[in-house]
Design an enzyme around this catalytic site. Structure first.
Site, PDB file in Angstrom:
ATOM      1  N   ARG A 257      47.800 -17.266  64.105  1.00 21.55           N
ATOM      2  CA  ARG A 257      48.650 -16.096  63.882  1.00 21.55           C
ATOM      3  C   ARG A 257      49.972 -16.599  63.318  1.00 21.55           C
ATOM      4  O   ARG A 257      50.558 -17.544  63.848  1.00 21.55           O
ATOM      5  CB  ARG A 257      48.889 -15.358  65.196  1.00 21.55           C
ATOM      6  CG  ARG A 257      49.758 -14.132  65.032  1.00 21.55           C
ATOM      7  CD  ARG A 257      50.020 -13.464  66.360  1.00 21.55           C
ATOM      8  NE  ARG A 257      50.846 -12.275  66.148  1.00 21.55           N
ATOM      9  CZ  ARG A 257      51.248 -11.476  67.117  1.00 21.55           C
ATOM     10  NH1 ARG A 257      50.907 -11.736  68.372  1.00 21.55           N
ATOM     11  NH2 ARG A 257      52.002 -10.428  66.845  1.00 21.55           N
ATOM     12  N   HIS A 258      50.430 -15.985  62.246  1.00 21.54           N
ATOM     13  CA  HIS A 258      51.625 -16.473  61.546  1.00 21.54           C
ATOM     14  C   HIS A 258      52.817 -16.666  62.489  1.00 21.54           C
ATOM     15  O   HIS A 258      52.895 -16.070  63.566  1.00 21.54           O
ATOM     16  CB  HIS A 258      52.009 -15.515  60.423  1.00 21.54           C
ATOM     17  CG  HIS A 258      52.443 -14.148  60.918  1.00 21.54           C
ATOM     18  ND1 HIS A 258      53.694 -13.905  61.439  1.00 21.54           N
ATOM     19  CD2 HIS A 258      51.776 -12.971  60.968  1.00 21.54           C
ATOM     20  CE1 HIS A 258      53.784 -12.641  61.794  1.00 21.54           C
ATOM     21  NE2 HIS A 258      52.634 -12.044  61.523  1.00 21.54           N
ATOM     22  N   GLY A 259      53.777 -17.463  62.045  1.00 19.10           N
ATOM     23  CA  GLY A 259      55.006 -17.673  62.805  1.00 19.10           C
ATOM     24  C   GLY A 259      55.910 -16.452  62.786  1.00 19.10           C
ATOM     25  O   GLY A 259      55.627 -15.449  62.115  1.00 19.10           O
TER      26      GLY A 259
ATOM     27  N   TRP B 266      61.229  -9.671  60.606  1.00 16.56           N
ATOM     28  CA  TRP B 266      61.182  -8.425  61.382  1.00 16.56           C
ATOM     29  C   TRP B 266      60.769  -8.677  62.832  1.00 16.56           C
ATOM     30  O   TRP B 266      61.177  -7.934  63.712  1.00 16.56           O
ATOM     31  CB  TRP B 266      60.261  -7.415  60.693  1.00 16.56           C
ATOM     32  CG  TRP B 266      60.987  -6.638  59.635  1.00 16.56           C
ATOM     33  CD1 TRP B 266      62.090  -7.027  58.941  1.00 16.56           C
ATOM     34  CD2 TRP B 266      60.659  -5.331  59.162  1.00 16.56           C
ATOM     35  NE1 TRP B 266      62.465  -6.053  58.057  1.00 16.56           N
ATOM     36  CE2 TRP B 266      61.606  -4.996  58.165  1.00 16.56           C
ATOM     37  CE3 TRP B 266      59.651  -4.422  59.458  1.00 16.56           C
ATOM     38  CZ2 TRP B 266      61.577  -3.780  57.485  1.00 16.56           C
ATOM     39  CZ3 TRP B 266      59.620  -3.209  58.778  1.00 16.56           C
ATOM     40  CH2 TRP B 266      60.564  -2.896  57.810  1.00 16.56           C
ATOM     41  N   ASN B 267      59.949  -9.697  63.087  1.00 22.98           N
ATOM     42  CA  ASN B 267      59.704 -10.090  64.487  1.00 22.98           C
ATOM     43  C   ASN B 267      61.037 -10.415  65.151  1.00 22.98           C
ATOM     44  O   ASN B 267      61.300 -10.017  66.294  1.00 22.98           O
ATOM     45  CB  ASN B 267      58.815 -11.324  64.573  1.00 22.98           C
ATOM     46  CG  ASN B 267      57.365 -11.089  64.198  1.00 22.98           C
ATOM     47  OD1 ASN B 267      56.712 -11.973  63.660  1.00 22.98           O
ATOM     48  ND2 ASN B 267      56.838  -9.899  64.457  1.00 22.98           N
TER      49      ASN B 267
ATOM     50  N   ARG C 221      54.220 -13.354  55.197  1.00 29.69           N
ATOM     51  CA  ARG C 221      54.447 -14.141  56.417  1.00 29.69           C
ATOM     52  C   ARG C 221      53.229 -14.993  56.775  1.00 29.69           C
ATOM     53  O   ARG C 221      53.377 -16.114  57.261  1.00 29.69           O
ATOM     54  CB  ARG C 221      54.854 -13.228  57.569  1.00 29.69           C
ATOM     55  CG  ARG C 221      53.913 -12.052  57.855  1.00 29.69           C
ATOM     56  CD  ARG C 221      54.659 -10.993  58.658  1.00 29.69           C
ATOM     57  NE  ARG C 221      53.847  -9.902  59.156  1.00 29.69           N
ATOM     58  CZ  ARG C 221      53.641  -8.755  58.513  1.00 29.69           C
ATOM     59  NH1 ARG C 221      54.137  -8.585  57.293  1.00 29.69           N
ATOM     60  NH2 ARG C 221      52.935  -7.786  59.063  1.00 29.69           N
TER      61      ARG C 221
ATOM     62  N   GLU D  33      47.767  -7.274  58.582  1.00 31.36           N
ATOM     63  CA  GLU D  33      48.122  -6.681  59.868  1.00 31.36           C
ATOM     64  C   GLU D  33      47.738  -5.204  59.860  1.00 31.36           C
ATOM     65  O   GLU D  33      47.549  -4.604  58.788  1.00 31.36           O
ATOM     66  CB  GLU D  33      49.635  -6.848  60.095  1.00 31.36           C
ATOM     67  CG  GLU D  33      50.189  -6.251  61.381  1.00 31.36           C
ATOM     68  CD  GLU D  33      49.541  -6.808  62.638  1.00 31.36           C
ATOM     69  OE1 GLU D  33      48.361  -6.485  62.879  1.00 31.36           O
ATOM     70  OE2 GLU D  33      50.206  -7.536  63.387  1.00 31.36           O
ATOM     71  N   ARG D  34      47.613  -4.605  61.029  1.00 32.58           N
ATOM     72  CA  ARG D  34      47.354  -3.164  61.082  1.00 32.58           C
ATOM     73  C   ARG D  34      48.566  -2.432  60.522  1.00 32.58           C
ATOM     74  O   ARG D  34      49.692  -2.933  60.553  1.00 32.58           O
ATOM     75  CB  ARG D  34      47.094  -2.707  62.511  1.00 32.58           C
ATOM     76  CG  ARG D  34      48.332  -2.722  63.373  1.00 32.58           C
ATOM     77  CD  ARG D  34      48.083  -2.259  64.789  1.00 32.58           C
ATOM     78  NE  ARG D  34      48.117  -0.814  64.911  1.00 32.58           N
ATOM     79  CZ  ARG D  34      48.296  -0.190  66.071  1.00 32.58           C
ATOM     80  NH1 ARG D  34      48.447  -0.880  67.196  1.00 32.58           N
ATOM     81  NH2 ARG D  34      48.311   1.120  66.130  1.00 32.58           N
TER      82      ARG D  34
ATOM     83  N   TYR E 232      51.272   0.254  60.944  1.00 31.54           N
ATOM     84  CA  TYR E 232      51.886   0.906  62.107  1.00 31.54           C
ATOM     85  C   TYR E 232      52.387   2.315  61.820  1.00 31.54           C
ATOM     86  O   TYR E 232      53.112   2.899  62.637  1.00 31.54           O
ATOM     87  CB  TYR E 232      53.022   0.037  62.669  1.00 31.54           C
ATOM     88  CG  TYR E 232      52.527  -0.990  63.649  1.00 31.54           C
ATOM     89  CD1 TYR E 232      52.196  -0.636  64.956  1.00 31.54           C
ATOM     90  CD2 TYR E 232      52.365  -2.317  63.279  1.00 31.54           C
ATOM     91  CE1 TYR E 232      51.718  -1.572  65.862  1.00 31.54           C
ATOM     92  CE2 TYR E 232      51.894  -3.269  64.167  1.00 31.54           C
ATOM     93  CZ  TYR E 232      51.580  -2.884  65.458  1.00 31.54           C
ATOM     94  OH  TYR E 232      51.107  -3.815  66.346  1.00 31.54           O
TER      95      TYR E 232
ATOM     96  N   LYS F 254      61.293  -1.699  68.305  1.00 29.59           N
ATOM     97  CA  LYS F 254      60.332  -1.397  69.377  1.00 29.59           C
ATOM     98  C   LYS F 254      61.030  -0.884  70.630  1.00 29.59           C
ATOM     99  O   LYS F 254      60.566   0.047  71.285  1.00 29.59           O
ATOM    100  CB  LYS F 254      59.505  -2.644  69.697  1.00 29.59           C
ATOM    101  CG  LYS F 254      58.608  -3.087  68.556  1.00 29.59           C
ATOM    102  CD  LYS F 254      57.938  -4.417  68.833  1.00 29.59           C
ATOM    103  CE  LYS F 254      57.200  -4.917  67.601  1.00 29.59           C
ATOM    104  NZ  LYS F 254      56.673  -6.274  67.784  1.00 29.59           N
TER     105      LYS F 254
ATOM    106  N   ARG G 179      48.927  -1.508  71.820  1.00 31.19           N
ATOM    107  CA  ARG G 179      47.865  -2.329  72.390  1.00 31.19           C
ATOM    108  C   ARG G 179      46.531  -1.622  72.620  1.00 31.19           C
ATOM    109  O   ARG G 179      45.530  -2.274  72.876  1.00 31.19           O
ATOM    110  CB  ARG G 179      48.343  -2.916  73.745  1.00 31.19           C
ATOM    111  CG  ARG G 179      49.428  -3.985  73.587  1.00 31.19           C
ATOM    112  CD  ARG G 179      48.810  -5.264  73.025  1.00 31.19           C
ATOM    113  NE  ARG G 179      49.814  -6.273  72.735  1.00 31.19           N
ATOM    114  CZ  ARG G 179      50.320  -6.518  71.536  1.00 31.19           C
ATOM    115  NH1 ARG G 179      49.932  -5.807  70.498  1.00 31.19           N
ATOM    116  NH2 ARG G 179      51.196  -7.469  71.353  1.00 31.19           N
TER     117      ARG G 179
ATOM    118  N   HIS H 136      47.161 -12.181  61.279  1.00 34.16           N
ATOM    119  CA  HIS H 136      48.167 -11.418  62.014  1.00 34.16           C
ATOM    120  C   HIS H 136      47.676 -11.054  63.414  1.00 34.16           C
ATOM    121  O   HIS H 136      46.487 -11.169  63.719  1.00 34.16           O
ATOM    122  CB  HIS H 136      48.498 -10.138  61.245  1.00 34.16           C
ATOM    123  CG  HIS H 136      48.926 -10.398  59.844  1.00 34.16           C
ATOM    124  ND1 HIS H 136      50.239 -10.491  59.458  1.00 34.16           N
ATOM    125  CD2 HIS H 136      48.186 -10.625  58.715  1.00 34.16           C
ATOM    126  CE1 HIS H 136      50.306 -10.743  58.166  1.00 34.16           C
ATOM    127  NE2 HIS H 136      49.075 -10.835  57.686  1.00 34.16           N
TER     128      HIS H 136
END
Length: 253
Positions: free
Chosen positions: A11-13, A17-18, A64, A91-92, A94, A102, A119, A188
């Site tokens: 999974r990417h670093g 935005w994370n 990413r 990635e999904r 959103y 969040k 989740r 992702h």
């Protein structure tokens, strides 16, 4: 039964935005400085330490994941191997949450609702609308223009993400594994959770508790029928894995 095949996943670093605790999905942001460091010092370093090598790599169309893979291949001296960028590993999406913090969304809608959106197996966030500030950037991303209108999502769940990811795994990646190639997949959180659910046959309820850490490579072993042998293997000590999983599960600040 002895393992016959193994596939390595990452999974990417951490992305920009994370770092800001924003819902990202299909918006195309790059790695943060910490994400680049993790790709080098966690992803690449752990694979190097275990003397992994690869014949082919698969990733999404998003920067990413691409950057994480580039760092790994450079450090392993594997920049010559074929790399396949597949939108179905994205990635999904959103939906209307894209670009929002969040924690702020949890304050507005309640933490339980936001965790269900994040989740659960089949509860989607509201679809993205054209007035979302990132709608145009996503729809007009040159790397995504080849996607058919009927396939371009406005929101997704883990279930609908799996509906595109699992066939790509079955039809595109598994044949390379069966051909004896050493395969690396860099993608992702949700696309890999979907694959993990499929491979491990995790129930719809239990998938809520299945989290994958950023940057730490993990491995699935398979028998000759591509059925999983043993459990998921992380290239890190258990304490580091659990700490990274907790960070992923948290809504953050």
């Amino acid at each position: 039964m002895d393992k016959k095949y193994s596939v390595v996943f990452i999974r990417h670093g951490e992305s920009e935005w994370n770092k800001m605790n924003l819902f990202c999905g299909w918006h195309d942001v790059g790695l943060s400085e910490e994400g680049e460091w993790d790709a080098l010092e966690i992803s690449a370093a752990s694979l190097k330490r275990e003397n992994f090598t690869f014949d082919v790599a698969f990733t999404s169309c998003l920067r990413r994941a691409n950057q994480t893979l580039e760092v790994v291949l450079r450090e392993l001296n594997l920049t010559h191997i074929p790399v396949h960028q597949l939108w179905r590993l994205n990635e999904r999406h959103y939906g209307a949450l894209t670009g929002f913090n969040k924690r702020q969304m949890a304050d507005i809608y309640g933490e339980p609702q936001v965790q269900v959106w994040r989740r659960s197996f089949n509860v989607p966030p509201p679809p993205i609308e054209p007035d979302n500030p990132y709608y145009s950037a996503i729809r007009n991303n040159p790397k995504l223009r080849h996607i058919a209108e009927t396939d371009f999502p406005l929101t997704e769940t883990l279930e609908t993400t799996m509906q595109r990811v699992v066939p790509e795994w079955t039809d595109t990646i598994i044949p390379e594994v069966r051909a004896g190639k050493k395969v690396l997949v860099v993608a992702h959180g949700t696309s890999l959770r979907g694959l993990g659910k499929h491979i491990q046959d995790i129930s719809d309820a239990d998938i809520m508790k299945f989290n994958l850490p950023n940057s730490i490579p993990f491995i699935f072993d398979f028998d000759e029928n591509m059925k999983m042998v043993g459990g998921i293997r992380f290239l890190a000590n258990q304490e580091d894995v659990l700490k990274a999983m907790e960070k992923v599960a948290s809504i953050g600040k």
